[in-house]
Design a protein around this motif. Structure first.
Motif, PDB file in Angstrom:
ATOM      1  N   LYS A  53       0.801  -1.222   0.000  1.00 35.74           N
ATOM      2  CA  LYS A  53       0.000   0.000   0.000  1.00 35.74           C
ATOM      3  C   LYS A  53       0.836   1.276   0.000  1.00 35.74           C
ATOM      4  N   THR A  54       2.099   1.176   0.400  1.00 33.10           N
ATOM      5  CA  THR A  54       2.984   2.359   0.351  1.00 33.10           C
ATOM      6  C   THR A  54       3.919   2.287  -0.853  1.00 33.10           C
ATOM      7  N   PHE A 244       8.643   7.911  15.464  1.00 29.55           N
ATOM      8  CA  PHE A 244       8.494   7.425  14.098  1.00 29.55           C
ATOM      9  C   PHE A 244       7.052   7.617  13.627  1.00 29.55           C
ATOM     10  N   TRP A 245       6.104   7.271  14.478  1.00 29.40           N
ATOM     11  CA  TRP A 245       4.686   7.370  14.122  1.00 29.40           C
ATOM     12  C   TRP A 245       4.293   8.794  13.733  1.00 29.40           C
ATOM     13  N   SER A 249       2.617  10.307   7.526  1.00 24.04           N
ATOM     14  CA  SER A 249       1.477  11.130   7.121  1.00 24.04           C
ATOM     15  C   SER A 249       0.189  10.477   7.623  1.00 24.04           C
ATOM     16  N   PRO A 250      -0.917  11.226   7.729  1.00 23.43           N
ATOM     17  CA  PRO A 250      -2.193  10.621   8.139  1.00 23.43           C
ATOM     18  C   PRO A 250      -2.586   9.430   7.272  1.00 23.43           C
ATOM     19  N   LYS A 251      -2.316   9.518   5.967  1.00 30.68           N
ATOM     20  CA  LYS A 251      -2.636   8.411   5.064  1.00 30.68           C
ATOM     21  C   LYS A 251      -1.795   7.184   5.401  1.00 30.68           C
ATOM     22  N   GLU A 252      -0.515   7.404   5.687  1.00 26.49           N
ATOM     23  CA  GLU A 252       0.361   6.278   6.042  1.00 26.49           C
ATOM     24  C   GLU A 252      -0.045   5.666   7.381  1.00 26.49           C
ATOM     25  N   ALA A 259      -3.337  -2.465   8.308  1.00 25.20           N
ATOM     26  CA  ALA A 259      -2.466  -3.644   8.342  1.00 25.20           C
ATOM     27  C   ALA A 259      -2.602  -4.371   9.673  1.00 25.20           C
ATOM     28  N   ALA A 260      -2.737  -3.603  10.760  1.00 23.83           N
ATOM     29  CA  ALA A 260      -2.898  -4.206  12.081  1.00 23.83           C
ATOM     30  C   ALA A 260      -4.214  -4.969  12.178  1.00 23.83           C
TER      31      ALA A 260
END
Length: 339
Positions: A53-54, A244-245, A249-252, A259-260
């Motif tokens: 997705k990325t 890191f979080w 970006s909000p989309k990421e 994914a979780a």
């Protein structure tokens, strides 16, 4: 001098042009499950989903079986930022974030269906995960080992009194130690890889682990009495380093959360499949126990209630430690979702 200043200016401009997240393209995700386990399968699906997705921006390498350290070590690594992601059981994470101990209260959930309905409630996720950022973590989802059971070498266990006096190997977690001490057991700290030989030689009389784990570790070869106590759900929180979080970006961030969720469902499905068809053995857990002469006991609702009542002092202790707010919230949610 002008020439030197010019060089420094060019160097600064080049440095500023480097993407701030380039270092994070390669990420590590640590956990303790073996590769065949549902948790491991779910985490691998997590990594694949994020990569897809990325468009490959985040390439996650997964490290099973504690390759990056034990759970306490991995939690510390995520906290410091030397590890980006890990799945840590609440039994261990409570040493950093006491409030997550609510999920380790013995006999908290009446059954698996209720547990899953509660954990999938977004308000529950928001509530429990809200305690994590102050300790450097962001919680984005669940994976699990399994629901824990009890096996021993001495006699059938159907009542709290049946556990009194047994030497029991217990996970090194405050809530789990308190649980079995309250039942009158003599709790013993033994590394997990040594449990089989300790049971075989009489160093311990009993152990508590998910029955699926016990079978895969061949404990029924040396423990002939197994009780499906289902006293605790060994739930893990997928934690991400907060620094890191916040650079995502909000989309990421949304992709990581999706994914979780996918990891959660994959984990549960795979665990259910394993119980019906054990790896390399081609039989169910029940068939395996029967083949090895194991007495497999399923508690009646009344017997489970007797255990839950016996745990009242443990619940009271943790209510005092983590507060009425989270305790009452979870009990209300369990009542709401009871199946």
């Amino acid at each position: 001098m002008k020439k030197l200043l010019g060089c420094l200016t060019i160097l600064l401009l080049l440095t500023a042009s480097v993407p701030t997240l380039s270092f994070a393209a390669k990420l590590n995700f640590g956990h303790i499950a073996p590769t065949f386990h549902g948790m491991s399968k779910g985490i691998d699906v997590f990594a694949d989903y994020v990569r897809e997705k990325t468009n490959g921006k985040y390439d996650i390498a997964t490290f099973p079986m504690g390759q990056l350290g034990n759970e306490r070590s991995m939690a510390s690594q995520v906290q410091s930022g030397s590890l980006q992601i890990a799945a840590i059981t609440t039994a261990v994470l409570q040493n950093f974030v006491p409030e997550v101990a609510i999920l380790d209260m013995p006999f908290l959930f009446p059954n698996r269906a209720t547990a899953y309905a509660v954990l999938d409630d977004q308000a529950v996720k928001d509530k429990i995960f809200s305690y994590l950022p102050k300790k450097g973590f962001v919680g984005i989802g669940w994976v699990e080992n399994e629901i824990r059971d009890f096996s021993n070498t001495k006699h059938p266990v159907r009542t709290p009194a049946d556990i009194k006096g047994l030497k029991v190997r217990v996970m090194n977690s405050p809530a789990y130690l308190d649980t079995f001490n309250q039942l009158g057991a003599s709790t013993v700290g033994i590394p997990f890889p040594e449990v089989y030989s300790a049971l075989q030689t009489g160093v311990i009389d009993a152990q508590e682990n998910p029955l699926m784990t016990a079978v895969l570790m061949k404990f029924p070869e040396v423990t002939k009495y197994v009780t499906n106590t289902q006293h605790a759900l060994t739930e893990c929180i997928i934690i991400v380093n907060i620094d890191f979080w916040e650079r995502l970006s909000p989309k990421e961030q949304q992709i990581f959360r999706e994914a979780a969720n996918l990891a959660t469902q994959t984990n549960r499905t795979r665990n259910a499949e394993i119980k019906q068809n054990l790896p390399k053995l081609n039989m169910s857990i029940e068939e395996y126990c029967k083949q090895h002469g194991v007495e497999l006991i399923n508690l009646t609702p009344e017997e489970r209630e007797a255990f839950r009542v016996a745990m009242t002092p443990v619940w009271d202790k943790y209510r005092g430690l983590i507060g009425d707010d989270i305790f009452d919230f979870m009990l209300a949610k369990i009542k709401e979702h009871k199946q």
